[in-house]
Design an enzyme around this catalytic site. Structure first.
Site, PDB file in Angstrom:
ATOM      1  N   HIS A 187      11.054  -2.240   9.074  1.00  0.00           N
ATOM      2  CA  HIS A 187      11.560  -3.597   8.921  1.00  0.00           C
ATOM      3  C   HIS A 187      11.372  -4.424  10.183  1.00  0.00           C
ATOM      4  O   HIS A 187      11.184  -5.642  10.110  1.00  0.00           O
ATOM      5  CB  HIS A 187      12.989  -3.591   8.378  1.00  0.00           C
ATOM      6  N   ARG A 288      11.344 -10.320  -3.348  1.00  0.00           N
ATOM      7  CA  ARG A 288      12.197  -9.121  -3.222  1.00  0.00           C
ATOM      8  C   ARG A 288      13.633  -9.524  -3.581  1.00  0.00           C
ATOM      9  O   ARG A 288      14.407  -9.917  -2.718  1.00  0.00           O
ATOM     10  CB  ARG A 288      12.167  -8.592  -1.790  1.00  0.00           C
ATOM     11  N   GLU A 413       3.428   2.129  -6.121  1.00  0.00           N
ATOM     12  CA  GLU A 413       3.803   2.570  -4.772  1.00  0.00           C
ATOM     13  C   GLU A 413       4.029   4.072  -4.717  1.00  0.00           C
ATOM     14  O   GLU A 413       4.273   4.638  -3.673  1.00  0.00           O
ATOM     15  CB  GLU A 413       5.011   1.808  -4.216  1.00  0.00           C
ATOM     16  N   ASN A 436       3.200  -0.243   1.451  1.00  0.00           N
ATOM     17  CA  ASN A 436       4.134   0.342   2.432  1.00  0.00           C
ATOM     18  C   ASN A 436       4.648   1.677   1.894  1.00  0.00           C
ATOM     19  O   ASN A 436       4.603   2.702   2.574  1.00  0.00           O
ATOM     20  CB  ASN A 436       5.343  -0.577   2.661  1.00  0.00           C
ATOM     21  N   ASP A 437       5.151   1.642   0.670  1.00  0.00           N
ATOM     22  CA  ASP A 437       5.652   2.886   0.098  1.00  0.00           C
ATOM     23  C   ASP A 437       4.518   3.796  -0.335  1.00  0.00           C
ATOM     24  O   ASP A 437       4.613   5.013  -0.200  1.00  0.00           O
ATOM     25  CB  ASP A 437       6.599   2.585  -1.079  1.00  0.00           C
ATOM     26  N   CYS A 491       0.805  -6.314  -2.303  1.00  0.00           N
ATOM     27  CA  CYS A 491       1.894  -7.075  -1.701  1.00  0.00           C
ATOM     28  C   CYS A 491       2.555  -6.303  -0.575  1.00  0.00           C
ATOM     29  O   CYS A 491       3.594  -6.699  -0.067  1.00  0.00           O
ATOM     30  CB  CYS A 491       2.918  -7.494  -2.745  1.00  0.00           C
TER      31      CYS A 491
HETATM   32  C1  PEP Z   1       5.839  -1.849  -0.495  1.00  0.00           C
HETATM   33  O1  PEP Z   1       6.404  -0.751  -0.607  1.00  0.00           O
HETATM   34  O2  PEP Z   1       4.678  -1.979  -0.060  1.00  0.00           O
HETATM   35  C2  PEP Z   1       6.548  -3.087  -0.845  1.00  0.00           C
HETATM   36  C3  PEP Z   1       5.920  -4.237  -0.873  1.00  0.00           C
HETATM   37  O3  PEP Z   1       7.882  -2.999  -1.087  1.00  0.00           O
HETATM   38  P1  PEP Z   1       9.013  -2.881   0.052  1.00  0.00           P
HETATM   39  O4  PEP Z   1       8.371  -3.081   1.394  1.00  0.00           O
HETATM   40  O5  PEP Z   1      10.023  -3.922  -0.260  1.00  0.00           O
HETATM   41  O6  PEP Z   1       9.498  -1.491  -0.162  1.00  0.00           O
HETATM   42 MG    MG Z   2       8.227  -0.625  -1.719  1.00  0.00          MG
END
Ligand code: PEP
Ligand code: MG
Length: 566
Positions: A187, A288, A413, A436-437, A491
Site C-alpha cells: 500500500h 475499489r 487474480e 498485484n494479487d 487494473c
Molecule cells: C490487484 O490485486 O491487482 C488489484 C487491483 O486489487 P487490490 O490491489 O485492491 O487487491
Molecule cells: Mg487484488
C-alpha cells in the site's frame, strides 16, 4: 557518499534532506509503578503538561493543514484534552501506576468504549490510540509518532507506511518516499503513486540515514544517493521539465499506429474519481468499493452504498465505470465481513468468497449499484474480486442479472482463473487482471513483504505467461476466435509502469487502469511504439529467464524511458 538500491515504484527524481519516520511507540511494561521519589501529584501534573503539549502541537498543525488532513488533526487534537482519558489516567496514577502506564491503560478503555458505541464514535477509537502514543512519546522525550511535521520539504524515510499515515501526508512538503520494507505492490507503493510522489521501497539500510542528510532519489531506478553531485542535480532539474511535459496529457491512450488502448483510473471514492476525470482518465477501470467502508464495523445500508457509488458514477457521465464488489479480507479487513482470526487471511475468505460466510451482503451491494447506476449516466460494469472457478463466475453473473446489472465481469487474480480464463469468460462479459494479487499468488510471496520484493514483481515471466493465457482465453471465447473478443484489462499496479504497460498491450490486454497520476507517463511511452513493436517486446519479456532480465531487455528497447526519467 553511499548509494542505496531498492525497488523503484513511482517515478520522479528529486533532491532533499532526509526525515526519518519515528519508530512506533512501545507499550510501557504492564504494572509499571511510579518511580521512587515521584509523587502522585507530580506524575499527574507531568501527564497533563504532556497532554497539553500534544494538543497544542496537533492544533497548530491543523491550522496549517487543509481538507481531510485538517479534519483528522482537529479531531485528534481534541482527544488529547479528553477528560475521560485524563481522569481515568489520574485514577490509575493515584493507585501507584506510572503516568505512562496509566495513560496507556486509560486510553485502551476509552477506545474500547467508543468502539462499542459504533458509528461516528467508533471511528474516533483509533484517534484515542494515536493520542496515547503521542502523549507517551512526549513523556519520554521522544519524537512524536507519525509523519514528521515540517514547514520545509523533505524526503520521508520509513520502515513502511500504514494507510492511516497518509491522511496527514502533505504532498507539498514530502518530496519522495523511501522505505526499507514494503513491496512493489504494497500500500505504500500504491499511495505514493496516487499522490504522484517519487518512491522507492525495499531499500535495505536507509533506516540508518541521519535526519538532515541531503539525498537524491530516483523513483524509477529505485536508487537513493547520499551527497548528490552534479550528475544528480542535473537529473533532478531535467525531471522538472518532464513533469511539466507530462502535464499536457490529452486523455487518449493509443499506440504510434493508432491502436486504441483506453487509459482508465483506479479510484476509491468520489473524490478520487473527480480528480481522475480532471487528470484526463477516459473512465474508471477499478472502483475499489471497500475503500468507502474501511472504517465501518457494520454493513452500510443500501442507501448509503448507492450514494457512495453514485458519487463516482457522476464524475464520468457517458463513460465506462468498472466497479468492483467489496474486496474484504487479507490486507483490507472489513470488520462486518471478515474474520480477523483466520490463520492465513490471504488464502482465506476474502473478496467474492465472503458471499459464502456472509450471504446477503453481496446481493444488497448489487442492489445498491443498480440503484445508483439507474440514477446516473455512466456506463456501469461490475466485477467480482478473487474469482477462482467458472462456477463462481457463473453464479456472480446470475446475481448481477438478478439485480438488473447488464455487464458482469471478474477479476483474474488467482492463477486458477488465468489458467481457465476461456471457461470463465464464457460466463461473463469481461475480465480485469489484478496483477498485484496474481503476482502474490503465482509467486507464493506476500505482497506486503519487503524481503520478497524481487519475487513479487509482475515482470516475473511466470506472471506474464498468466497474463497471456488470460488474453488468449478471452480470444478463444470470442465470436470469430479473434484476439480480445471479450475485453481483458489490467487494473493492477503493473499497468502504471510505462514499460510494462507496453508489454501488457503486446500480450493482448485491451485497457489499462491505474492511479490517475500515472496516466500521462503511460500514454507518453505507449504512443512511441506500434502494436507490432509492443508484441515484439512482449515476446522478449516472455522469453526472459528472470524478471530482471525481462525488465532490462524491454527497457533497453525503449530509450524514451531514459529520456523522460521514467
Ligand atoms: C490487484 O490485486 O491487482 C488489484 C487491483 O486489487 P487490490 O490491489 O485492491 O487487491
Ligand atoms: Mg487484488
Amino acid at each position: 557518499m553511499q548509494n542505496f538500491q531498492g525497488v523503484g515504484v513511482s517515478p520522479g527524481r528529486v533532491i532533499g534532506p532526509v526525515r526519518q519516520m519515528p519508530k512506533p511507540v512501545s507499550e510501557p511494561p504492564a504494572g509499571e509503578q511510579l518511580p521512587d521519589g515521584v509523587s502522585v501529584e507530580e506524575a499527574t501534573a507531568e501527564l497533563k503538561q504532556a497532554a497539553t503539549a500534544v494538543h497544542d502541537e496537533l492544533k497548530s498543525r491543523a491550522e496549517r493543514a487543509s481538507g481531510d488532513g485538517k479534519a483528522v488533526l482537529e479531531a485528534t487534537a481534541l482527544m488529547a484534552r479528553d477528560t475521560m482519558l485524563l481522569k481515568g489516567a489520574g485514577k490509575l496514577i493515584a493507585k501507584g501506576l506510572s503516568n505512562q502506564r496509566a495513560v496507556w491503560e486509560s486510553a485502551a478503555s476509552v477506545s474500547e468504549m467508543l468502539h462499542n458505541l459504533g458509528g461516528y464514535m467508533a471511528e474516533r477509537a483509533t484517534d484515542v490510540l494515536d493520542v496515547r502514543s503521542r502523549i507517551v512519546a512526549e513523556l519520554r522525550g521522544q519524537a512524536a509518532p507519525g509523519i514528521p511535521a515540517s514547514a520545509t520539504p523533505f524526503v520521508l524515510v520509513a520502515e513502511d507506511l500504514a494507510p492511516a499515515d497518509t491522511a496527514t501526508l502533505d504532498p507539498a512538503v514530502v518530496l519522495a518516499l523511501v522505505t526499507s520494507g514494503g513491496g512493489p505492490q504494497s500500500h505504500t507503493a500504491i499511495i505514493a503513486r496516487s499522490l504522484g510522489l517519487p518512491a522507492v521501497v525495499a531499500a535495505p539500510g536507509v533506516d540508518d540515514l541521519p535526519d538532515g542528510a541531503e539525498v537524491y532519489v530516483d523513483g524509477a531506478a529505485g536508487t537513493l544517493v547520499e551527497e548528490p553531485g552534479d550528475a544528480e542535480r542535473s537529473a533532478a532539474a531535467a525531471w522538472e521539465e518532464t513533469a511539466s511535459l507530462l502535464a499536457d496529457f490529452d486523455g487518449q491512450g493509443t499506440t504510434a499506429d493508432g491502436h486504441l488502448v483506453p487509459l482508465l483510473a483506479n479510484v476509491g471514492g468520489a473524490k478520487d474519481a473527480v480528480a481522475a476525470a480532471e487528470l484526463g482518465a477516459e473512465g474508471v477501470g477499478l472502483f475499489r468499493t471497500e475503500f468507502c467502508f474501511l472504517e465501518r464495523d457494520s454493513e452500510p445500508t443500501v442507501d448509503e452504498q448507492a450514494a457512495a457509488y453514485q458519487g463516482v458514477f457522476d464524475a464520468f457521465p457517458g463513460k465506462k465505470v468498472v466497479l468492483r464488489t467489496l474486496d474484504a479480507g487479507a490486507d483490507k479487513p472489513l470488520p462486518f465481513l471478515t474474520d480477523a482470526t483466520e490463520p492465513n487471511p490471504a488464502l482465506g475468505v476474502r473478496g467474492y468468497r465472503t458471499d459464502l460466510t456472509s450471504p446477503g451482503v453481496l446481493q444488497r451491494q448489487l442492489e445498491a449499484i443498480a440503484r445508483a447506476a439507474e440514477q446516473s449516466e455512466a456506463d456501469v460494469w461490475v466485477m467480482a474480486p478473487m474469482i477462482s472457478t467458472a462456477d463462481e463466475a457463473a453464479k456472480f453473473a446470475s446475481m448481477c442479472a438478478g439485480a438488473g446489472l447488464k455487464t458482469p465481469g471478474v477479476m483474474v487474480e488467482v492463477p486458477s482463473a488465468a489458467l481457465t480464463a476461456d471457461a470463465i469468460l464464457r460466463e461473463v462479459s469481461f475480465a480485469s487482471l489484478g496483477t498485484n494479487d496474481l503476482t502474490q499468488y503465482a509467486m507464493a510471496a506476500d505482497r506486503q513483504l519487503g524481503p520478497l520484493a524481487a519475487l513479487n514483481t509482475p515482470w516475473q515471466p511466470a506472471v506474464l505467461r498468466l497474463v497471456r493465457l488470460s488474453a488468449e482465453g478471452a480470444a478463444t471465447e470470442g465470436a470469430a476466435a479473434e484476439r480480445n473478443a471479450k475485453p481483458v484489462g489490467v487494473c493492477g499496479e503493473a499497468a502504471a509502469d510505462p514499460a510494462l504497460a507496453v508489454v501488457l498491450v503486446g500480450l493482448g490486454v485491451t485497457t489499462l487502469s491505474m492511479t490517475a497520476r500515472s496516466l500521462a507517463a503511460v500514454a507518453a511511452v505507449l504512443k512511441t511504439v506500434t502494436l507490432a513493436q509492443a508484441q515484439e517486446l512482449a515476446e522478449l519479456a516472455l522469453s526472459a529467464r528472470t524478471a530482471e532480465d525481462a525488465r532490462s531487455a524491454v527497457r533497453g528497447k525503449l530509450p524514451v524511458l531514459e529520456d523522460l526519467g521514467l
